[in-house]
Design an enzyme around this catalytic site. Structure first.
Site, PDB file in Angstrom:
ATOM      1  N   ASP A 159     -11.157   5.796   0.857  1.00  0.00           N
ATOM      2  CA  ASP A 159      -9.841   6.153   1.149  1.00  0.00           C
ATOM      3  C   ASP A 159      -9.306   5.998   0.020  1.00  0.00           C
ATOM      4  O   ASP A 159      -9.126   5.623  -0.924  1.00  0.00           O
ATOM      5  CB  ASP A 159      -9.672   4.821   1.922  1.00  0.00           C
ATOM      6  CG  ASP A 159      -8.471   4.403   2.141  1.00  0.00           C
ATOM      7  OD1 ASP A 159      -7.768   6.018   2.407  1.00  0.00           O
ATOM      8  OD2 ASP A 159      -7.239   3.277   1.719  1.00  0.00           O
ATOM      9  N   HIS A 207      -5.385   9.640  13.188  1.00  0.00           N
ATOM     10  CA  HIS A 207      -4.319   8.404  13.074  1.00  0.00           C
ATOM     11  C   HIS A 207      -3.234   7.521  13.943  1.00  0.00           C
ATOM     12  O   HIS A 207      -2.716   8.552  14.166  1.00  0.00           O
ATOM     13  CB  HIS A 207      -4.166   6.946  11.552  1.00  0.00           C
ATOM     14  CG  HIS A 207      -4.379   5.788  11.480  1.00  0.00           C
ATOM     15  ND1 HIS A 207      -4.788   5.095  11.715  1.00  0.00           N
ATOM     16  CD2 HIS A 207      -4.203   5.497  10.207  1.00  0.00           C
ATOM     17  CE1 HIS A 207      -5.133   3.505  11.344  1.00  0.00           C
ATOM     18  NE2 HIS A 207      -4.226   4.072  10.367  1.00  0.00           N
ATOM     19  N   ARG A 267      -7.393  13.678   6.860  1.00  0.00           N
ATOM     20  CA  ARG A 267      -6.791  12.793   8.002  1.00  0.00           C
ATOM     21  C   ARG A 267      -5.168  13.209   8.253  1.00  0.00           C
ATOM     22  O   ARG A 267      -5.073  13.032   7.533  1.00  0.00           O
ATOM     23  CB  ARG A 267      -6.461  11.654   6.626  1.00  0.00           C
ATOM     24  CG  ARG A 267      -5.573  10.069   7.595  1.00  0.00           C
ATOM     25  CD  ARG A 267      -5.949   8.934   6.914  1.00  0.00           C
ATOM     26  NE  ARG A 267      -4.786   7.397   6.763  1.00  0.00           N
ATOM     27  CZ  ARG A 267      -5.029   7.080   6.881  1.00  0.00           C
ATOM     28  NH1 ARG A 267      -5.968   6.280   5.901  1.00  0.00           N
ATOM     29  NH2 ARG A 267      -3.443   5.988   6.965  1.00  0.00           N
ATOM     30  N   ASP A 317       0.521  -1.193  -0.261  1.00  0.00           N
ATOM     31  CA  ASP A 317       0.094  -0.005  -0.082  1.00  0.00           C
ATOM     32  C   ASP A 317       1.053   1.526  -0.283  1.00  0.00           C
ATOM     33  O   ASP A 317       0.992   2.041   1.195  1.00  0.00           O
ATOM     34  CB  ASP A 317      -0.591  -0.419   1.270  1.00  0.00           C
ATOM     35  CG  ASP A 317      -1.683   1.731   0.833  1.00  0.00           C
ATOM     36  OD1 ASP A 317      -2.105   1.876   0.350  1.00  0.00           O
ATOM     37  OD2 ASP A 317      -2.283   1.597   2.220  1.00  0.00           O
TER      38      ASP A 317
HETATM   39  C1  SPV Z   1      -6.824   0.946   4.456  1.00  0.00           C
HETATM   40  O1  SPV Z   1      -7.198   0.658   5.139  1.00  0.00           O
HETATM   41  O2  SPV Z   1      -5.815   1.056   3.471  1.00  0.00           O
HETATM   42  C2  SPV Z   1      -6.265   2.479   5.468  1.00  0.00           C
HETATM   43  C3  SPV Z   1      -5.960   2.119   6.686  1.00  0.00           C
HETATM   44  O3  SPV Z   1      -6.098   3.658   5.048  1.00  0.00           O
HETATM   45  S1  SPV Z   1      -3.992   1.753   7.494  1.00  0.00           S
HETATM   46  O4  SPV Z   1      -4.150   0.693   6.777  1.00  0.00           O
HETATM   47  O5  SPV Z   1      -4.557   1.343   8.787  1.00  0.00           O
HETATM   48  O6  SPV Z   1      -3.627   2.856   7.214  1.00  0.00           O
HETATM   49 MG    MG Z   2      -5.701   3.560   3.230  1.00  0.00          MG
END
Ligand code: SPV
Ligand code: MG
Length: 306
Positions: free
Chosen positions: A97, A202, A171, A70
Protein backbone atom coordinates in the site's frame (compact mmCIF):
# COMPACT_ATOMS: atom_id res chain seq x y z
CA UNK A 1 14.53 -28.56 2.75
CA UNK A 2 17.85 -27.49 1.27
CA UNK A 3 21.19 -29.04 2.11
CA UNK A 4 22.11 -25.99 4.21
CA UNK A 5 19.04 -26.53 6.38
CA UNK A 6 17.22 -23.38 5.28
CA UNK A 7 13.59 -24.18 4.64
CA UNK A 8 12.74 -21.05 2.60
CA UNK A 9 12.91 -21.17 -1.18
CA UNK A 10 16.23 -20.14 -2.67
CA UNK A 11 15.97 -16.50 -3.81
CA UNK A 12 19.08 -16.90 -5.96
CA UNK A 13 17.73 -19.79 -7.99
CA UNK A 14 17.83 -18.78 -11.63
CA UNK A 15 14.28 -19.83 -12.21
CA UNK A 16 12.92 -18.31 -8.97
CA UNK A 17 9.46 -17.01 -9.70
CA UNK A 18 8.88 -13.33 -8.94
CA UNK A 19 6.31 -12.58 -6.27
CA UNK A 20 4.23 -10.75 -8.85
CA UNK A 21 4.12 -13.87 -11.01
CA UNK A 22 3.26 -15.96 -7.95
CA UNK A 23 0.30 -13.68 -7.18
CA UNK A 24 -0.86 -13.74 -10.80
CA UNK A 25 -0.66 -17.54 -10.82
CA UNK A 26 -2.72 -17.77 -7.64
CA UNK A 27 -5.35 -15.52 -9.12
CA UNK A 28 -5.39 -17.62 -12.29
CA UNK A 29 -5.81 -20.81 -10.21
CA UNK A 30 -8.38 -19.54 -7.74
CA UNK A 31 -10.17 -16.74 -9.54
CA UNK A 32 -10.33 -14.69 -6.35
CA UNK A 33 -7.55 -14.49 -3.75
CA UNK A 34 -7.69 -13.36 -0.14
CA UNK A 35 -5.02 -10.97 1.09
CA UNK A 36 -4.74 -10.28 4.84
CA UNK A 37 -3.51 -7.00 6.26
CA UNK A 38 -0.35 -6.87 8.32
CA UNK A 39 1.91 -4.27 9.91
CA UNK A 40 4.97 -6.31 10.87
CA UNK A 41 6.89 -9.42 9.85
CA UNK A 42 5.20 -11.32 12.69
CA UNK A 43 1.71 -10.46 11.47
CA UNK A 44 2.78 -11.45 7.93
CA UNK A 45 3.98 -14.82 9.21
CA UNK A 46 0.72 -15.40 11.09
CA UNK A 47 -1.30 -14.55 7.98
CA UNK A 48 0.77 -17.01 5.95
CA UNK A 49 0.30 -19.77 8.54
CA UNK A 50 -3.43 -19.11 8.60
CA UNK A 51 -3.58 -19.86 4.88
CA UNK A 52 -4.13 -16.51 3.17
CA UNK A 53 -2.94 -16.01 -0.39
CA UNK A 54 -1.03 -12.80 0.24
CA UNK A 55 -0.22 -10.02 2.68
CA UNK A 56 -1.43 -6.40 2.51
CA UNK A 57 1.36 -4.13 3.74
CA UNK A 58 -1.20 -1.68 5.04
CA UNK A 59 -0.37 1.98 5.55
CA UNK A 60 -3.24 2.27 8.02
CA UNK A 61 -1.96 -0.64 10.12
CA UNK A 62 1.64 0.53 10.11
CA UNK A 63 0.58 4.07 11.05
CA UNK A 64 -1.58 2.73 13.88
CA UNK A 65 1.17 0.44 15.14
CA UNK A 66 3.40 3.52 15.35
CA UNK A 67 0.67 5.37 17.24
CA UNK A 68 0.10 7.73 14.32
CA UNK A 69 -2.90 8.67 12.19
CA UNK A 70 -2.89 7.44 8.58
CA UNK A 71 -2.38 10.87 6.99
CA UNK A 72 0.93 10.54 5.10
CA UNK A 73 3.00 10.94 8.28
CA UNK A 74 4.79 7.61 7.89
CA UNK A 75 7.67 8.08 5.47
CA UNK A 76 8.30 5.96 2.39
CA UNK A 77 11.43 4.61 4.06
CA UNK A 78 9.55 3.51 7.16
CA UNK A 79 6.91 1.73 5.12
CA UNK A 80 9.44 0.25 2.71
CA UNK A 81 11.57 -1.18 5.53
CA UNK A 82 8.57 -2.81 7.15
CA UNK A 83 7.31 -4.14 3.83
CA UNK A 84 10.75 -5.57 3.01
CA UNK A 85 10.83 -7.33 6.40
CA UNK A 86 7.33 -8.69 5.73
CA UNK A 87 8.52 -10.05 2.37
CA UNK A 88 11.35 -11.83 4.20
CA UNK A 89 9.03 -13.22 6.88
CA UNK A 90 6.95 -15.40 4.59
CA UNK A 91 6.88 -16.79 1.07
CA UNK A 92 3.58 -15.10 0.33
CA UNK A 93 3.26 -12.28 -2.18
CA UNK A 94 3.06 -8.86 -0.52
CA UNK A 95 0.72 -6.19 -1.88
CA UNK A 96 2.29 -2.87 -0.93
CA UNK A 97 0.00 0.00 0.00
CA UNK A 98 2.07 2.94 -1.23
CA UNK A 99 -0.68 5.50 -0.61
CA UNK A 100 -0.30 8.39 -3.09
CA UNK A 101 3.15 7.19 -4.17
CA UNK A 102 4.61 9.68 -1.66
CA UNK A 103 4.25 12.71 -3.96
CA UNK A 104 4.05 13.20 -7.71
CA UNK A 105 5.10 10.95 -10.60
CA UNK A 106 8.78 11.54 -9.80
CA UNK A 107 8.24 10.21 -6.28
CA UNK A 108 6.34 7.26 -7.78
CA UNK A 109 9.34 6.36 -9.99
CA UNK A 110 11.60 6.29 -6.95
CA UNK A 111 9.05 4.30 -4.94
CA UNK A 112 8.56 1.67 -7.66
CA UNK A 113 12.32 1.14 -7.97
CA UNK A 114 12.61 0.63 -4.22
CA UNK A 115 9.51 -1.51 -3.70
CA UNK A 116 10.31 -3.76 -6.64
CA UNK A 117 13.84 -4.27 -5.39
CA UNK A 118 12.48 -5.09 -1.92
CA UNK A 119 10.30 -7.86 -3.33
CA UNK A 120 6.78 -6.44 -3.56
CA UNK A 121 4.37 -8.48 -5.69
CA UNK A 122 2.05 -5.54 -6.30
CA UNK A 123 1.78 -1.86 -5.48
CA UNK A 124 -1.45 0.02 -4.90
CA UNK A 125 -1.37 3.76 -5.70
CA UNK A 126 -4.37 5.91 -4.79
CA UNK A 127 -5.68 8.93 -6.68
CA UNK A 128 -5.71 11.25 -3.67
CA UNK A 129 -3.61 14.37 -3.29
CA UNK A 130 -0.52 14.17 -1.08
CA UNK A 131 -0.71 14.42 1.90
CA UNK A 132 -3.72 12.15 2.00
CA UNK A 133 -6.31 11.57 4.73
CA UNK A 134 -7.30 8.04 5.75
CA UNK A 135 -10.32 6.87 3.74
CA UNK A 136 -12.74 5.52 6.33
CA UNK A 137 -12.74 8.50 8.70
CA UNK A 138 -16.08 10.29 8.93
CA UNK A 139 -15.95 13.76 7.35
CA UNK A 140 -12.36 13.31 6.12
CA UNK A 141 -10.80 15.75 3.64
CA UNK A 142 -10.70 13.65 0.48
CA UNK A 143 -9.00 15.69 -2.25
CA UNK A 144 -8.50 13.80 -5.52
CA UNK A 145 -5.89 14.50 -8.18
CA UNK A 146 -6.80 15.61 -11.69
CA UNK A 147 -7.30 12.51 -13.83
CA UNK A 148 -4.40 13.39 -16.18
CA UNK A 149 -2.04 13.86 -13.25
CA UNK A 150 -2.92 10.47 -11.78
CA UNK A 151 -2.65 8.84 -15.19
CA UNK A 152 0.90 10.21 -15.30
CA UNK A 153 1.64 8.50 -11.99
CA UNK A 154 0.27 5.15 -13.20
CA UNK A 155 2.21 5.46 -16.46
CA UNK A 156 5.35 6.30 -14.49
CA UNK A 157 4.86 3.20 -12.31
CA UNK A 158 4.39 0.92 -15.32
CA UNK A 159 7.35 2.43 -17.17
CA UNK A 160 9.62 2.02 -14.15
CA UNK A 161 9.00 -1.60 -13.21
CA UNK A 162 11.56 -4.05 -14.54
CA UNK A 163 9.46 -7.13 -13.86
CA UNK A 164 6.36 -7.00 -16.07
CA UNK A 165 4.64 -9.17 -13.44
CA UNK A 166 4.86 -6.51 -10.73
CA UNK A 167 1.20 -5.56 -10.53
CA UNK A 168 0.39 -1.86 -10.65
CA UNK A 169 -3.02 -1.40 -9.04
CA UNK A 170 -4.76 1.97 -9.35
CA UNK A 171 -6.97 2.81 -6.41
CA UNK A 172 -9.97 4.98 -7.16
CA UNK A 173 -11.24 7.04 -4.24
CA UNK A 174 -14.11 8.76 -6.07
CA UNK A 175 -16.75 6.91 -4.02
CA UNK A 176 -14.90 7.72 -0.80
CA UNK A 177 -14.84 11.39 -1.88
CA UNK A 178 -18.60 11.30 -2.49
CA UNK A 179 -18.28 11.98 -6.23
CA UNK A 180 -20.61 9.16 -7.28
CA UNK A 181 -20.51 6.13 -9.52
CA UNK A 182 -20.17 7.87 -12.89
CA UNK A 183 -17.05 9.71 -11.76
CA UNK A 184 -15.67 6.48 -10.25
CA UNK A 185 -16.29 4.59 -13.51
CA UNK A 186 -14.79 7.24 -15.78
CA UNK A 187 -11.74 7.70 -13.55
CA UNK A 188 -11.18 3.95 -13.30
CA UNK A 189 -11.41 3.56 -17.08
CA UNK A 190 -8.88 6.38 -17.51
CA UNK A 191 -6.50 4.66 -15.09
CA UNK A 192 -6.76 1.46 -17.14
CA UNK A 193 -5.91 3.45 -20.27
CA UNK A 194 -2.79 4.61 -18.44
CA UNK A 195 -1.79 0.96 -17.90
CA UNK A 196 -3.23 -0.10 -14.53
CA UNK A 197 -3.34 -3.88 -14.16
CA UNK A 198 -6.25 -3.75 -11.72
CA UNK A 199 -8.60 -1.19 -10.17
CA UNK A 200 -9.08 -1.02 -6.42
CA UNK A 201 -12.49 0.51 -5.78
CA UNK A 202 -12.96 1.69 -2.21
CA UNK A 203 -16.16 2.64 -0.40
CA UNK A 204 -17.07 3.53 3.15
CA UNK A 205 -20.78 2.76 2.89
CA UNK A 206 -22.02 0.40 5.58
CA UNK A 207 -23.45 -2.03 2.99
CA UNK A 208 -21.91 -3.54 -0.18
CA UNK A 209 -24.53 -1.85 -2.40
CA UNK A 210 -22.32 0.99 -3.66
CA UNK A 211 -19.42 -1.27 -4.58
CA UNK A 212 -21.69 -3.96 -6.03
CA UNK A 213 -23.38 -1.37 -8.21
CA UNK A 214 -19.97 -0.11 -9.41
CA UNK A 215 -18.85 -3.64 -10.23
CA UNK A 216 -22.03 -4.48 -12.12
CA UNK A 217 -21.54 -1.34 -14.21
CA UNK A 218 -17.81 -2.03 -14.76
CA UNK A 219 -17.63 -2.94 -18.43
CA UNK A 220 -13.89 -3.51 -18.73
CA UNK A 221 -11.71 -6.65 -18.65
CA UNK A 222 -9.42 -5.13 -16.01
CA UNK A 223 -10.06 -6.98 -12.71
CA UNK A 224 -11.28 -5.35 -9.51
CA UNK A 225 -9.80 -5.28 -6.00
CA UNK A 226 -12.02 -4.64 -2.97
CA UNK A 227 -11.36 -3.77 0.68
CA UNK A 228 -14.70 -4.47 2.33
CA UNK A 229 -13.83 -3.20 5.81
CA UNK A 230 -16.81 -0.87 6.13
CA UNK A 231 -19.30 -3.37 4.73
CA UNK A 232 -18.50 -6.74 6.32
CA UNK A 233 -21.50 -8.41 4.68
CA UNK A 234 -19.53 -8.57 1.43
CA UNK A 235 -18.49 -12.22 1.84
CA UNK A 236 -16.24 -14.21 -0.47
CA UNK A 237 -19.31 -16.11 -1.70
CA UNK A 238 -21.03 -12.84 -2.60
CA UNK A 239 -17.92 -11.56 -4.37
CA UNK A 240 -17.61 -14.76 -6.39
CA UNK A 241 -21.25 -14.56 -7.38
CA UNK A 242 -20.65 -11.04 -8.69
CA UNK A 243 -17.49 -12.00 -10.61
CA UNK A 244 -14.84 -9.53 -11.89
CA UNK A 245 -13.09 -9.37 -8.47
CA UNK A 246 -9.53 -10.77 -8.39
CA UNK A 247 -8.39 -9.73 -4.91
CA UNK A 248 -10.22 -9.27 -1.61
CA UNK A 249 -8.12 -7.38 0.92
CA UNK A 250 -9.07 -7.78 4.58
CA UNK A 251 -7.88 -4.27 5.30
CA UNK A 252 -7.15 -3.78 8.99
CA UNK A 253 -8.01 -6.97 10.83
CA UNK A 254 -4.51 -7.70 12.10
CA UNK A 255 -4.18 -4.45 14.01
CA UNK A 256 -7.78 -4.56 15.24
CA UNK A 257 -7.38 -8.15 16.44
CA UNK A 258 -4.13 -7.21 18.19
CA UNK A 259 -5.74 -4.20 19.88
CA UNK A 260 -8.75 -6.26 21.01
CA UNK A 261 -6.48 -8.91 22.49
CA UNK A 262 -4.18 -6.44 24.26
CA UNK A 263 -7.04 -4.38 25.66
CA UNK A 264 -8.71 -7.48 27.11
CA UNK A 265 -5.54 -8.99 28.58
CA UNK A 266 -4.21 -5.71 30.00
CA UNK A 267 -7.54 -4.98 31.72
CA UNK A 268 -7.73 -8.50 33.13
CA UNK A 269 -4.23 -8.29 34.64
CA UNK A 270 -5.04 -5.07 36.45
CA UNK A 271 -8.43 -6.41 37.60
CA UNK A 272 -6.95 -9.67 38.91
CA UNK A 273 -3.86 -8.10 40.45
CA UNK A 274 -1.63 -10.54 38.55
CA UNK A 275 -1.25 -12.62 35.43
CA UNK A 276 -2.81 -15.79 36.83
CA UNK A 277 -6.14 -15.16 35.10
CA UNK A 278 -4.74 -14.60 31.62
CA UNK A 279 -1.93 -17.11 31.46
CA UNK A 280 -4.01 -19.93 29.98
CA UNK A 281 -5.87 -17.63 27.61
CA UNK A 282 -2.82 -16.41 25.70
CA UNK A 283 -0.22 -18.35 23.72
CA UNK A 284 2.65 -19.83 25.74
CA UNK A 285 6.14 -18.39 25.33
CA UNK A 286 7.06 -21.53 23.39
CA UNK A 287 4.72 -20.44 20.63
CA UNK A 288 6.55 -17.13 20.36
CA UNK A 289 9.86 -19.02 20.25
CA UNK A 290 8.46 -21.08 17.38
CA UNK A 291 7.37 -17.98 15.46
CA UNK A 292 10.77 -16.38 16.05
CA UNK A 293 12.57 -19.42 14.62
CA UNK A 294 14.37 -20.49 17.79
CA UNK A 295 14.38 -24.10 16.56
CA UNK A 296 16.73 -23.04 13.79
CA UNK A 297 18.95 -21.15 16.23
CA UNK A 298 19.25 -24.33 18.30
CA UNK A 299 20.06 -26.41 15.21
CA UNK A 300 22.66 -23.88 14.07
CA UNK A 301 24.20 -23.66 17.54
CA UNK A 302 24.78 -27.38 17.75
CA UNK A 303 26.12 -27.43 14.22
CA UNK A 304 28.37 -24.35 14.09
CA UNK A 305 29.27 -23.22 17.63
CA UNK A 306 32.46 -24.99 18.65
C1 SPV B 1 -4.93 0.56 4.51
O1 SPV B 1 -5.13 -0.51 5.10
O2 SPV B 1 -3.94 1.26 4.73
C2 SPV B 1 -5.87 1.01 3.49
C3 SPV B 1 -7.24 0.54 3.53
O3 SPV B 1 -5.49 1.80 2.66
S1 SPV B 1 -8.19 1.74 4.33
O4 SPV B 1 -7.61 2.02 5.62
O5 SPV B 1 -9.55 1.21 4.44
O6 SPV B 1 -8.21 2.93 3.50
MG1 MG C 1 -3.70 2.70 3.14
Amino acid sequence: MRRDGHDRSDPWAENAMSKGRLLKNRIAERGLVQVMAGHSPLSARLAAEAGFDGIWASGFELSASLGLPDVSLVSMTQHLETMAAMVQASDLPVVADIDTGFGNAINVIHAIEQYERAGAAAVVIEDKAFPKVTSLIAGGRQDLLRVAEFQGKIEAACATRRDPDLLVIARCEALIAGLGQDEALSRSAAYCEAGADMILIHSKQKTPDEVESFIRAWDNPVPIVVVPTAYPDFTIARMKALGKIAIAIWGNHAIRAAVTAMQQVFAQILKDGGIQGVDQAIVPVDEIFRLQGMDRVKRDESRFLR
